[in-house]
Design a protein around this motif. Structure first.
Motif, PDB file in Angstrom:
ATOM      1  N   MET A   1       0.850  -1.192   0.000  1.00 55.27           N
ATOM      2  CA  MET A   1       0.000   0.000   0.000  1.00 55.27           C
ATOM      3  C   MET A   1       0.883   1.239   0.000  1.00 55.27           C
ATOM      4  O   MET A   1       1.835   1.336   0.763  1.00 55.27           O
ATOM      5  N   ASP A   2       0.612   2.170  -0.854  1.00 55.30           N
ATOM      6  CA  ASP A   2       1.501   3.295  -1.048  1.00 55.30           C
ATOM      7  C   ASP A   2       1.187   4.444  -0.098  1.00 55.30           C
ATOM      8  O   ASP A   2       0.056   4.848   0.055  1.00 55.30           O
ATOM      9  N   GLU A   3       2.246   4.983   0.536  1.00 57.74           N
ATOM     10  CA  GLU A   3       2.064   6.077   1.489  1.00 57.74           C
ATOM     11  C   GLU A   3       1.587   7.351   0.804  1.00 57.74           C
ATOM     12  O   GLU A   3       1.057   8.237   1.444  1.00 57.74           O
ATOM     13  N   ALA A   4       1.822   7.467  -0.508  1.00 62.54           N
ATOM     14  CA  ALA A   4       1.472   8.697  -1.206  1.00 62.54           C
ATOM     15  C   ALA A   4       0.079   8.647  -1.809  1.00 62.54           C
ATOM     16  O   ALA A   4      -0.306   9.482  -2.595  1.00 62.54           O
ATOM     17  N   SER A   5      -0.690   7.671  -1.425  1.00 61.91           N
ATOM     18  CA  SER A   5      -2.018   7.479  -2.005  1.00 61.91           C
ATOM     19  C   SER A   5      -3.064   8.321  -1.293  1.00 61.91           C
ATOM     20  O   SER A   5      -2.962   8.627  -0.117  1.00 61.91           O
ATOM     21  N   LYS A   6      -4.112   8.664  -2.032  1.00 61.94           N
ATOM     22  CA  LYS A   6      -5.244   9.368  -1.441  1.00 61.94           C
ATOM     23  C   LYS A   6      -6.368   8.421  -1.050  1.00 61.94           C
ATOM     24  O   LYS A   6      -7.472   8.841  -0.765  1.00 61.94           O
ATOM     25  N   VAL A   7      -6.083   7.119  -1.077  1.00 61.25           N
ATOM     26  CA  VAL A   7      -7.090   6.139  -0.676  1.00 61.25           C
ATOM     27  C   VAL A   7      -7.531   6.436   0.752  1.00 61.25           C
ATOM     28  O   VAL A   7      -6.748   6.866   1.588  1.00 61.25           O
ATOM     29  N   SER A   8      -8.790   6.179   1.048  1.00 63.20           N
ATOM     30  CA  SER A   8      -9.332   6.457   2.374  1.00 63.20           C
ATOM     31  C   SER A   8      -8.501   5.832   3.475  1.00 63.20           C
ATOM     32  O   SER A   8      -8.087   4.676   3.380  1.00 63.20           O
ATOM     33  N   PRO A   9      -8.213   6.568   4.567  1.00 61.01           N
ATOM     34  CA  PRO A   9      -7.458   6.021   5.687  1.00 61.01           C
ATOM     35  C   PRO A   9      -8.105   4.785   6.291  1.00 61.01           C
ATOM     36  O   PRO A   9      -7.437   3.976   6.933  1.00 61.01           O
ATOM     37  N   ASP A  10      -9.420   4.606   6.074  1.00 58.74           N
ATOM     38  CA  ASP A  10     -10.095   3.433   6.619  1.00 58.74           C
ATOM     39  C   ASP A  10      -9.542   2.136   6.026  1.00 58.74           C
ATOM     40  O   ASP A  10      -9.709   1.063   6.591  1.00 58.74           O
ATOM     41  N   LEU A  11      -8.891   2.237   4.868  1.00 57.93           N
ATOM     42  CA  LEU A  11      -8.365   1.043   4.218  1.00 57.93           C
ATOM     43  C   LEU A  11      -6.987   0.659   4.753  1.00 57.93           C
ATOM     44  O   LEU A  11      -6.461  -0.381   4.407  1.00 57.93           O
ATOM     45  N   TYR A  12      -6.390   1.505   5.575  1.00 55.94           N
ATOM     46  CA  TYR A  12      -5.083   1.209   6.129  1.00 55.94           C
ATOM     47  C   TYR A  12      -5.223   0.418   7.423  1.00 55.94           C
ATOM     48  O   TYR A  12      -6.175   0.598   8.173  1.00 55.94           O
TER      49      TYR A  12
ATOM     50  N   MET B   1       2.814   4.271 -11.056  1.00 55.98           N
ATOM     51  CA  MET B   1       3.115   5.602 -11.586  1.00 55.98           C
ATOM     52  C   MET B   1       2.352   6.669 -10.812  1.00 55.98           C
ATOM     53  O   MET B   1       1.343   6.395 -10.156  1.00 55.98           O
ATOM     54  N   ILE B   2       2.870   7.866 -10.884  1.00 56.38           N
ATOM     55  CA  ILE B   2       2.185   9.022 -10.302  1.00 56.38           C
ATOM     56  C   ILE B   2       1.166   9.504 -11.329  1.00 56.38           C
ATOM     57  O   ILE B   2       1.529  10.028 -12.382  1.00 56.38           O
ATOM     58  N   ASP B   3      -0.105   9.299 -11.020  1.00 56.37           N
ATOM     59  CA  ASP B   3      -1.146   9.672 -11.971  1.00 56.37           C
ATOM     60  C   ASP B   3      -1.882  10.948 -11.578  1.00 56.37           C
ATOM     61  O   ASP B   3      -2.770  11.415 -12.286  1.00 56.37           O
ATOM     62  N   GLY B   4      -1.520  11.523 -10.424  1.00 55.54           N
ATOM     63  CA  GLY B   4      -2.148  12.761  -9.987  1.00 55.54           C
ATOM     64  C   GLY B   4      -3.504  12.573  -9.344  1.00 55.54           C
ATOM     65  O   GLY B   4      -4.113  13.539  -8.885  1.00 55.54           O
ATOM     66  N   LYS B   5      -3.976  11.322  -9.292  1.00 59.83           N
ATOM     67  CA  LYS B   5      -5.290  11.053  -8.723  1.00 59.83           C
ATOM     68  C   LYS B   5      -5.185  10.080  -7.551  1.00 59.83           C
ATOM     69  O   LYS B   5      -5.444  10.437  -6.409  1.00 59.83           O
ATOM     70  N   LEU B   6      -4.779   8.852  -7.856  1.00 60.48           N
ATOM     71  CA  LEU B   6      -4.622   7.856  -6.796  1.00 60.48           C
ATOM     72  C   LEU B   6      -3.263   8.005  -6.113  1.00 60.48           C
ATOM     73  O   LEU B   6      -3.158   8.046  -4.900  1.00 60.48           O
ATOM     74  N   VAL B   7      -2.227   8.107  -6.916  1.00 59.06           N
ATOM     75  CA  VAL B   7      -0.869   8.324  -6.403  1.00 59.06           C
ATOM     76  C   VAL B   7      -0.428   9.713  -6.832  1.00 59.06           C
ATOM     77  O   VAL B   7      -0.313  10.000  -8.024  1.00 59.06           O
ATOM     78  N   VAL B   8      -0.191  10.574  -5.859  1.00 64.64           N
ATOM     79  CA  VAL B   8       0.043  11.987  -6.176  1.00 64.64           C
ATOM     80  C   VAL B   8       1.489  12.421  -6.011  1.00 64.64           C
ATOM     81  O   VAL B   8       1.859  13.529  -6.401  1.00 64.64           O
TER      82      VAL B   8
END
Length: 303
Positions: free
Chosen positions: A1-12, A82-89
């Protein structure tokens, strides 16, 4: 799981164990080109919804197509994350530098000789890594070499020279795993997050003399206490002792967020002032100043 992700913290999970920084490609077009190449390799043309549907119907074995850790950098149909600016920023390095990581306890670490087998499987590549790094070291070459001793000398006292293949293997492992794990620990500590740094430096009894040190992923059977399943009758009481120490720390960390085990060495949190690690070795576990401190410092200065 990537630290730079905007995925909801509930998933961590509420704790995290890191082994290395993820290599992330920041070229979106580059990744898209690889994706198009992959689609063509499996007979899918176009960029419309029908093409997307065909890709989603591909079975897993066709998607993987033999891709593995050894081959993933040599194929033109896989770009990596990759950094896509949405999921990985942002990259992990940038994320940790800016304190964007989850505010949770961490165990971070690596093995003492992560890529030690490179000089056996690709000695010329390993020598090339060593040569390029020594060239970068420039005036610091002597200090750099000193930090990597005494492991690199071969031959008798009259014909001693440097084992460039082994040096390149060590540099590659340190660059990809060992130094990044310390980097993460330093950034977490600077952000006042509890972090424990480990170094795995144990070779299974039946492999002593057959391998040069603790290679990549060899800690896994010790962390999960699955040595018997991994090695069968070759797994000795000495091996089990190390597994017990390591597994106990990990279980306690998972339960409480702190790797504190009765009758085992006190594993203090890491900070850049004390440089304390737990080293898993023939003693079981030892709390000490990072034995690779000077080596990693020289590598950091050089690269």
């Amino acid at each position: 799981m990537d630290e730079a992700s905007k995925v909801s913290p509930d998933l961590y999970l509420n704790k995290k164990v890191l082994n290395k920084l993820t290599q992330i490609n920041d070229q979106e077009q580059y990744a898209e080109d690889y994706g198009i190449a992959f689609a063509k390799s499996v007979g899918v043309e176009g960029s419309d919804q029908q093409a997307l549907k065909q890709l989603r119907l591909l079975p897993a074995d066709k998607v993987v197509s033999g891709l593995n850790l050894s081959s993933m950098n040599n194929v033109m149909t896989y770009s990596g994350p990759m950094i896509d600016g949405k999921l990985v920023v942002e990259s992990d390095e940038d994320g940790f530098s800016k304190g964007h990581q989850m505010k949770i306890p961490h165990i971070v670490g690596a093995n003492e000789l992560e890529w030690g087998f490179l000089d056996d499987f690709a000695p010329q590549a390993a020598k090339g890594i060593a040569a390029r790094t020594l060239e970068k070291a420039g005036e610091r070459r002597k200090q750099f070499m000193s930090a990597y001793q005494p492991h690199l000398l071969r031959g008798n006292k009259n014909t001693r020279d440097i084992d460039l293949a082994l040096l390149g293997s060590m540099i590659h492992g340190d660059t990809a795993f060992v130094e990044p794990s310390r980097y993460v620990a330093r950034k977490l500590a600077a952000n006042s997050q509890p972090v424990w740094l480990y170094r795995f430096n144990y070779v299974p009894t039946h492999l002593v003399g057959k391998v040069k040190g603790a290679y990549h992923a060899t800690e896994i059977p010790y962390v999960f206490n699955t040595g018997i399943q991994q090695y069968g009758d070759n797994f000795t009481q000495a091996d089990q002792k190390v597994a017990d120490f390591m597994h106990n720390y990990w279980v306690d960390f998972a339960k409480s967020g702190t790797p504190a085990v009765i009758n085992q060495p006190v594993w203090t949190t890491y900070d850049q002032k004390n440089e304390q690690v737990i080293e898993f070795n023939t003693m079981g576990a030892e709390a000490k100043k990072d034995p690779l401190f000077e080596r990693l410092n020289e590598l950091e200065l050089t690269l």
